[in-house]
Every structure is written in C-alpha cells, then in structure tokens.
Scaffold this motif. Structure first.
Motif, PDB file in Angstrom:
ATOM      1  N   PRO A   1      10.277  16.652   3.106  1.00  0.00           N
ATOM      2  CA  PRO A   1      11.465  15.778   3.096  1.00  0.00           C
ATOM      3  C   PRO A   1      11.198  14.389   2.536  1.00  0.00           C
ATOM      4  O   PRO A   1      12.019  13.848   1.798  1.00  0.00           O
ATOM      5  CB  PRO A   1      11.846  15.702   4.584  1.00  0.00           C
ATOM      6  N   LYS A   2      10.060  13.800   2.879  1.00  0.00           N
ATOM      7  CA  LYS A   2       9.734  12.461   2.396  1.00  0.00           C
ATOM      8  C   LYS A   2       8.290  12.463   1.912  1.00  0.00           C
ATOM      9  O   LYS A   2       7.387  12.865   2.648  1.00  0.00           O
ATOM     10  CB  LYS A   2       9.915  11.418   3.503  1.00  0.00           C
ATOM     11  N   THR A   3       8.079  12.031   0.674  1.00  0.00           N
ATOM     12  CA  THR A   3       6.734  12.101   0.104  1.00  0.00           C
ATOM     13  C   THR A   3       6.145  10.740  -0.260  1.00  0.00           C
ATOM     14  O   THR A   3       4.962  10.655  -0.577  1.00  0.00           O
ATOM     15  CB  THR A   3       6.742  12.971  -1.168  1.00  0.00           C
TER      16      THR A   3
ATOM     17  N   LEU B   1       0.862  -1.177   0.000  1.00  0.00           N
ATOM     18  CA  LEU B   1       0.000   0.000   0.000  1.00  0.00           C
ATOM     19  C   LEU B   1       0.900   1.229   0.000  1.00  0.00           C
ATOM     20  O   LEU B   1       1.792   1.343   0.841  1.00  0.00           O
ATOM     21  CB  LEU B   1      -0.916   0.006   1.224  1.00  0.00           C
ATOM     22  N   VAL B   2       0.657   2.135  -0.941  1.00  0.00           N
ATOM     23  CA  VAL B   2       1.543   3.285  -1.118  1.00  0.00           C
ATOM     24  C   VAL B   2       0.769   4.590  -0.922  1.00  0.00           C
ATOM     25  O   VAL B   2      -0.286   4.799  -1.525  1.00  0.00           O
ATOM     26  CB  VAL B   2       2.193   3.278  -2.515  1.00  0.00           C
ATOM     27  N   ASP B   3       1.298   5.453  -0.059  1.00  0.00           N
ATOM     28  CA  ASP B   3       0.764   6.798   0.156  1.00  0.00           C
ATOM     29  C   ASP B   3       1.739   7.818  -0.406  1.00  0.00           C
ATOM     30  O   ASP B   3       2.957   7.612  -0.364  1.00  0.00           O
ATOM     31  CB  ASP B   3       0.594   7.095   1.650  1.00  0.00           C
ATOM     32  N   TYR B   4       1.190   8.938  -0.906  1.00  0.00           N
ATOM     33  CA  TYR B   4       2.032  10.051  -1.341  1.00  0.00           C
ATOM     34  C   TYR B   4       1.642  11.307  -0.580  1.00  0.00           C
ATOM     35  O   TYR B   4       0.468  11.664  -0.511  1.00  0.00           O
ATOM     36  CB  TYR B   4       1.904  10.288  -2.847  1.00  0.00           C
ATOM     37  N   GLU B   5       2.623  11.963   0.005  1.00  0.00           N
ATOM     38  CA  GLU B   5       2.405  13.204   0.738  1.00  0.00           C
ATOM     39  C   GLU B   5       2.525  14.380  -0.227  1.00  0.00           C
ATOM     40  O   GLU B   5       3.051  14.254  -1.336  1.00  0.00           O
ATOM     41  CB  GLU B   5       3.444  13.298   1.876  1.00  0.00           C
ATOM     42  N   HIS B   6       2.009  15.556   0.167  1.00  0.00           N
ATOM     43  CA  HIS B   6       2.156  16.767  -0.649  1.00  0.00           C
ATOM     44  C   HIS B   6       3.635  17.080  -0.855  1.00  0.00           C
ATOM     45  O   HIS B   6       4.460  16.874   0.038  1.00  0.00           O
ATOM     46  CB  HIS B   6       1.477  17.953   0.031  1.00  0.00           C
ATOM     47  N   LEU B   7       3.966  17.602  -2.037  1.00  0.00           N
ATOM     48  CA  LEU B   7       5.357  17.926  -2.337  1.00  0.00           C
ATOM     49  C   LEU B   7       5.859  19.118  -1.522  1.00  0.00           C
ATOM     50  O   LEU B   7       7.042  19.205  -1.203  1.00  0.00           O
ATOM     51  CB  LEU B   7       5.515  18.230  -3.831  1.00  0.00           C
TER      52      LEU B   7
ATOM     53  N   ASP C   1      10.175  32.894  -0.847  1.00  0.00           N
ATOM     54  CA  ASP C   1      10.348  31.538  -0.337  1.00  0.00           C
ATOM     55  C   ASP C   1      11.454  30.820  -1.099  1.00  0.00           C
ATOM     56  O   ASP C   1      11.548  30.914  -2.331  1.00  0.00           O
ATOM     57  CB  ASP C   1       9.047  30.727  -0.488  1.00  0.00           C
ATOM     58  N   GLU C   2      12.285  30.099  -0.362  1.00  0.00           N
ATOM     59  CA  GLU C   2      13.298  29.249  -0.988  1.00  0.00           C
ATOM     60  C   GLU C   2      12.691  27.863  -1.173  1.00  0.00           C
ATOM     61  O   GLU C   2      12.253  27.240  -0.201  1.00  0.00           O
ATOM     62  CB  GLU C   2      14.546  29.177  -0.109  1.00  0.00           C
ATOM     63  N   LEU C   3      12.640  27.390  -2.400  1.00  0.00           N
ATOM     64  CA  LEU C   3      11.971  26.125  -2.714  1.00  0.00           C
ATOM     65  C   LEU C   3      12.536  24.972  -1.895  1.00  0.00           C
ATOM     66  O   LEU C   3      11.789  24.121  -1.395  1.00  0.00           O
ATOM     67  CB  LEU C   3      12.095  25.821  -4.210  1.00  0.00           C
ATOM     68  N   GLU C   4      13.856  24.943  -1.718  1.00  0.00           N
ATOM     69  CA  GLU C   4      14.472  23.848  -0.972  1.00  0.00           C
ATOM     70  C   GLU C   4      13.990  23.801   0.477  1.00  0.00           C
ATOM     71  O   GLU C   4      13.982  22.740   1.101  1.00  0.00           O
ATOM     72  CB  GLU C   4      16.003  23.967  -1.006  1.00  0.00           C
ATOM     73  N   GLU C   5      13.589  24.941   1.010  1.00  0.00           N
ATOM     74  CA  GLU C   5      13.178  25.012   2.410  1.00  0.00           C
ATOM     75  C   GLU C   5      11.730  24.600   2.630  1.00  0.00           C
ATOM     76  O   GLU C   5      11.329  24.323   3.764  1.00  0.00           O
ATOM     77  CB  GLU C   5      13.407  26.440   2.942  1.00  0.00           C
ATOM     78  N   ILE C   6      10.929  24.586   1.576  1.00  0.00           N
ATOM     79  CA  ILE C   6       9.513  24.233   1.740  1.00  0.00           C
ATOM     80  C   ILE C   6       9.155  22.907   1.075  1.00  0.00           C
ATOM     81  O   ILE C   6       7.987  22.529   1.003  1.00  0.00           O
ATOM     82  CB  ILE C   6       8.590  25.358   1.212  1.00  0.00           C
TER      83      ILE C   6
END
Length: 237
Positions: free
Chosen positions: A176-178, A152-158, A168-173
């Motif tokens: 970490p794990k999706t 079973l696979v879940d995907y979190e928001h990017l 905003d710095e893209l790397e900072e937002i």
C-alpha cells in the motif's frame, strides 16, 4: 557481475533474495563513503556540556576513518549538543558515554518532561576518558545555526510477497505504501555532498544523495541503500 558469477553456470531456475546482492554492494560502496552525522529531527534533546568549549568552534576531521586519502570534513563543536531522542531517553545519571568523533562525557543531570520522556541533559566533558570503556557511542550535532535541514527516505518492496504465483491478482499483492520520508537534521559538512554521492550516515547506514544542498530552506534529500542486513534506514513500529 560479482553476484552473477557467484551463481555459477546452470540451467536451473533459482529464486534469489535481494539481501545477497545488497551485501555485495555494501562491500563496493563502504571504502569510499564519507561518514556524516544526520539525526531524525523529531524530538532532538539538548545536552549541556560543562568543561566544554566556551563558544562553538570548527575543526577538520577525516571524512573516512580508515582512509585518510579521501580528505577531511569540517566538524562543528559546541558547549551544547543535540542527541537523538531514543539515545537521550536511554541515558542515566552518572553514566559515561562517548560522543563519537569527540570524546567522553559523564552525564550529571537527566531532566524529564510531563510525558516522562527526557527533555534535557547535562554532563561534564571528559576528553581524557577511555572511549573503549564506554558501552554507548552516540552520534550528536552541535546546536548551532550551521546545521542542515535534510530528509531521509526509505523505499519498501513493491510487492507484499517474494514471488507472483499463477492466479495472483496484482492489485491484491501491491504494498500500500512504499515511500517513507523522515525530517532530519545534519551536520554542516552535508552542504558539500554532491548529487549521486554515496555517504554513510553514522549508526544508520548508507545513503545516496538525491537532492544536494542548494539553499537553507530546501532539505538535502538522502535515499537509503540496503546493505543486506538492513533493508530500511529508519526502523518502523
């Protein structure tokens, strides 16, 4: 298209949440999604059934409880079944539960291991019992070799926030794990699910098949489809 039409004609810029479009999608997929049982493989607990079948047997049931035209699936029944660990841990001696798509069972023995968690259950099958009278309806799997290995696979928001603001710095937002993958065990009918087919895993939610059954060693891979209320299939601490 339904989502776009629901917004109406406007020159205003609107920031819309995903939950609304996922809820609309649920209304589309639910009428044709076959119902199947898939349990997390971590900590499955056996339930021995007195008064049950002497040997495992197979019977056909409707693939969708509200639409018989969608066909049937083959369900395996056995004198020993497996329950999800958290369901077993909440079970009490003397309690009557409903085994979904089968009937009631009265729990007579709850055995716990050194860690305090339930390690085994024993009960008496009561098919004449009233399923409407029980508080808990539990999914289960026959403890036989017909079970199918699954993921079973879940995907979190990017992103960790809803909107990217100026500066905003893209790397900072970035989240970490999706991707979250959970080992699971499914009923025999999972072998017949095709790539791209949408099913409902009972008591968990809707999934689309990413990798169908090919051989016993390779898991059937199922990706969770949010439904507007639940954005992930497996609740995380």
């Amino acid at each position: 298209r339904t989502f776009i039409l629901s917004m109406g004609a406007s020159k205003n810029t609107n920031l819309m949440g995903w939950d609304k479009i996922w809820a609309m999608n649920k209304a589309v997929v639910d009428p044709t999604a076959h119902r199947l049982t898939v349990l997390l493989a971590d900590g499955l607990v056996p339930l021995e059934l007195d008064g049950g079948p002497a040997e495992p047997y197979v019977s056909s049931v409707h693939a969708h409880p509200k639409d018989e035209s969608l066909g049937v699936k083959m369900r395996v029944y056995a004198p020993r079944v497996l329950l999800q660990a958290d369901d077993a841990d909440a079970t009490k001696e003397g309690e009557e539960i409903t085994l979904m798509s089968w009937g009631n069972a009265k729990i007579t023995t709850v055995a716990r291991g050194p860690d305090g968690n339930v390690s085994a259950l024993r009960g008496t099958l009561n098919l004449a019992g009233d399923v409407k009278a029980t508080k808990r309806k539990l999914t289960w799997l026959a403890d036989t070799k017909e079970r199918v290995v699954a993921e079973l696979v879940d995907y979190e928001h990017l992103l960790t926030q809803d909107k990217v603001e100026e500066g905003d710095e893209l790397e900072e937002i970035l989240t970490p794990k999706t991707e979250f993958v959970y080992s699971a065990s499914g009923e025999a009918a999972l072998r017949g699910v095709a790539k791209g087919q949408i099913i409902q895993v009972e008591r968990r939610g809707y999934y689309i098949c990413d990798a169908p059954f090919m051989r016993a060693a390779d898991p059937v891979r199922l990706l969770f489809i949010p439904d507007g209320k639940n954005m992930v299939g497996v609740k995380r601490a």
